[in-house]
Design an enzyme around this catalytic site. Structure first.
Site, PDB file in Angstrom:
ATOM      1  N   GLU A 301       0.869  -1.147  -0.101  1.00  0.00           N
ATOM      2  CA  GLU A 301      -0.024  -0.075   0.154  1.00  0.00           C
ATOM      3  C   GLU A 301       0.845   1.258   0.150  1.00  0.00           C
ATOM      4  O   GLU A 301       1.756   1.456   0.995  1.00  0.00           O
ATOM      5  CB  GLU A 301      -1.023   0.041   1.194  1.00  0.00           C
ATOM      6  CG  GLU A 301      -1.852   1.175   1.504  1.00  0.00           C
ATOM      7  CD  GLU A 301      -2.384   1.386   2.951  1.00  0.00           C
ATOM      8  OE1 GLU A 301      -3.211   2.158   2.912  1.00  0.00           O
ATOM      9  OE2 GLU A 301      -1.795   0.645   3.916  1.00  0.00           O
ATOM     10  N   LYS A 359      -9.031   1.603  -2.348  1.00  0.00           N
ATOM     11  CA  LYS A 359      -9.260   1.234  -0.889  1.00  0.00           C
ATOM     12  C   LYS A 359     -10.672   1.732  -0.512  1.00  0.00           C
ATOM     13  O   LYS A 359     -11.091   2.799  -0.371  1.00  0.00           O
ATOM     14  CB  LYS A 359      -8.273   1.928  -0.270  1.00  0.00           C
ATOM     15  CG  LYS A 359      -8.260   1.339   1.276  1.00  0.00           C
ATOM     16  CD  LYS A 359      -7.019   1.968   2.293  1.00  0.00           C
ATOM     17  CE  LYS A 359      -6.927   1.486   3.631  1.00  0.00           C
ATOM     18  NZ  LYS A 359      -5.901   1.860   4.380  1.00  0.00           N
ATOM     19  N   CYS A 410      -4.944  -2.968   3.105  1.00  0.00           N
ATOM     20  CA  CYS A 410      -4.807  -2.623   4.373  1.00  0.00           C
ATOM     21  C   CYS A 410      -6.019  -3.072   5.625  1.00  0.00           C
ATOM     22  O   CYS A 410      -6.295  -4.173   5.479  1.00  0.00           O
ATOM     23  CB  CYS A 410      -4.384  -1.223   4.677  1.00  0.00           C
ATOM     24  SG  CYS A 410      -3.567  -0.881   6.345  1.00  0.00           S
TER      25      CYS A 410
END
Length: 537
Positions: A301, A359, A410
């Site tokens: 990320e 994300k 994440c």
């Protein structure tokens, strides 16, 4: 009326201590301790307190929740120090403590609601009470996981150590594992309550328990204990059956993937020193993996913390054009004026963007502030980028030259439904990209535990690249094929296999939660109706 011996030993003063201690014991099931077996009895003290009428439940339930979530999520205090963001030392401590206490309290609210609802829907039948208690806990976890603050489901107490029980996730996701844990705890608690029950015929006077009553109590204790042990064994046998299935690995579905763990601390990431290290580590790591014959390279990320037009001009993408090997690169995508998404880009061998994933789940108190209208004046945004980060759209599909991928960035690893949706739509392998700096090794191992569960639930091979650890490759049975070190620069190549299977969970979703709720509430309503009918007769 019936009471039990615990009303003597669990006094007003001892209840908070007992509840807090048992919650902490549950928190020890995850990293860094990893004592997963404690989960099978750590809920018993709270259950006894909740179902014993003389006990108040608000403070014990909150303390149990704070003990569990506070212990499991203690790594949140690793936010401190934030001086590299210009936050004063004391302010940094205040932010870290607030984040930890707020999120722990949010988890504690789940336990409070569970105890209140269990009291409301409680019955005299121990088995029905366990069914209701299990259903309510699972339903509340389902609700909490749909919100912005979620991490510590009871199911993840078993990951990645008890892979056998985690295979129940293929049946109904995390709910299946949570349900068994709660039910076993509930049955054992009910067994203890039955064993130590006494008969109370007045506020002051108690008569000796008749031998017949003692015998009945012992019988109930034995029956409930046997059911608890049987459930524990039977659930593990089911899991073992799923765990033992051989994995099909046809060469036509093989994909050799390389991972670069850049190890760029956040405190230097946006400085010139960090910029130079980023370019060096990821470009050299990419070239090293290409020389090992990989077909694709995965980076973490925000590996290149720039916008897409800058990434395209970077030395890394120049190397991609020269070598012709695909790369998944973490970076940022502009989404209009002053807005951006944290994204994972698929760069083809020609150096062009083939697809991207934005994300979906942003980190609370890190990438945005929950309840910002209330808390915005208390905490400033922690992101070092001045533009506003926004979440990606739900139900994204990520196409790659190798087939459809299942992608998480994440914090998204904690949300099982996000992965299930992508698998249901044809995802053949899992890619996760994370940046867990500045958190401790404990947090990073918990993150690995989350991704392990997602691999099992979706029956997919998974490659997970992180900035500072732990990067890993995981097979569909949850076995870790390779895991990196902590705070190390590493590259590694492994062969994964694309799969098209669909587990019961992928096809039907979290069906067990609704079945348990239906059975629990149906039995409760039947009991109420039967009681009213008997009174009228």
């Amino acid at each position: 009326m019936k009471s039990n011996i615990f009303t003597k030993f669990i006094t007003r003063n001892s209840k908070p201590i007992i509840a807090l201690t048992s919650g902490i014991v549950m928190g020890l099931t995850v990293a860094p301790v990893g004592a997963w077996f404690l989960a099978w009895f750590a809920l018993i003290p709270l259950w006894i307190i909740v179902v014993t009428p003389k006990h108040k439940t608000l403070s014990p339930s909150l303390l149990w929740g704070l003990g569990y979530h506070g212990t499991a999520l203690y790594w949140i205090t690793g936010l401190h120090p934030l001086t590299w963001l210009g936050v004063p030392w004391l302010g940094s401590i205040a932010i870290a403590l607030f984040a930890w206490l707020f999120i722990s309290f949010w988890g504690g609210l789940l336990v409070i609601l569970w105890s209140k609802l269990l009291r409301i829907f409680s019955t005299q039948n121990s088995l029905i009470r366990v069914l209701i208690g299990t259903a309510i806990w699972c339903a509340l976890e389902r609700v909490w996981s749909a919100g912005p603050l979620w991490w510590s489901s009871l199911s993840y107490t078993q990951s990645p150590h008890n892979l056998v029980i985690l295979h129940l996730g293929q049946i109904s996701g995390p709910t299946a594992v949570t349900a068994v844990i709660v039910a076993v705890n509930g049955l054992l608690a009910e067994a203890l309550i039955a064993r130590f029950s006494v008969v109370d015929y007045g506020k002051k006077n108690k008569i000796p328990v008749l031998e017949e009553t003692k015998s009945q109590n012992i019988k109930s204790f034995q029956q409930l204990g046997i059911i608890a042990i049987a459930l524990f064994i039977f659930s593990h046998l089911i899991g073992f059956g799923l765990y033992s299935r051989p994995l099909s690995q046809p060469s036509a579905t093989a994909l050799k993937v390389g991972i670069v763990q850049g190890n760029i601390p956040n405190r230097i990431k946006f400085k010139s020193q960090g910029n130079q290290r980023i370019i060096k580590n990821y470009t050299e790591g990419y070239l090293d993996l290409v020389d090992r014959g990989v077909e694709a390279v995965l980076t973490p990320e925000g590996a290149l913390p720039f916008f897409e037009d800058e990434i395209i001009q970077s030395p890394l993408i120049t190397a991609v054009r020269e070598k012709g090997v695909l790369a998944w690169v973490g970076g940022y995508k502009r989404q209009g004026k002053g807005r951006y998404t944290n994204s994972l880009f698929t760069f083809t061998g020609e150096g062009e963007i083939y697809s991207h994933y934005d994300k979906e789940k942003l980190v609370p108190l890190g990438e945005y502030i929950p309840f910002e209208n209330i808390l915005g004046g208390i905490i400033n945004r922690l992101s070092p980028i001045t533009a506003r980060q926004i979440p990606g759209k739900s139900n994204q599909i990520v196409e790659t030259p190798f087939g459809r991928a299942i992608v998480g960035i994440c914090y998204g690893s904690a949300f099982a439904e996000q992965f299930r949706n992508q698998t249901q739509k044809g995802g053949e392998f899992i890619l996760t990209a994370s940046n867990n700096d500045p958190y401790s090794a404990a947090m990073q191992f918990q993150h690995h535990a989350q991704d392990t569960m997602r691999a099992i639930e979706n029956d997919r091979w998974a490659a997970r690249a992180t900035n500072t650890g732990y990067s890993a490759f995981v097979n569909p049975h949850g076995r870790t094929l390779w895991i990196s070190g902590h705070n190390t620069y590493e590259t590694h190549a492994e062969t994964i296999y694309r799969r098209k299977t669909q587990t019961l969970y992928v096809r039907w979703g979290d069906w067990l939660c609704w079945v348990l709720l239906g059975l629990g509430m149906g039995n409760w309503a039947w009991g109420i109706g039967y009681h009213i009918l008997m009174q009228k007769l």
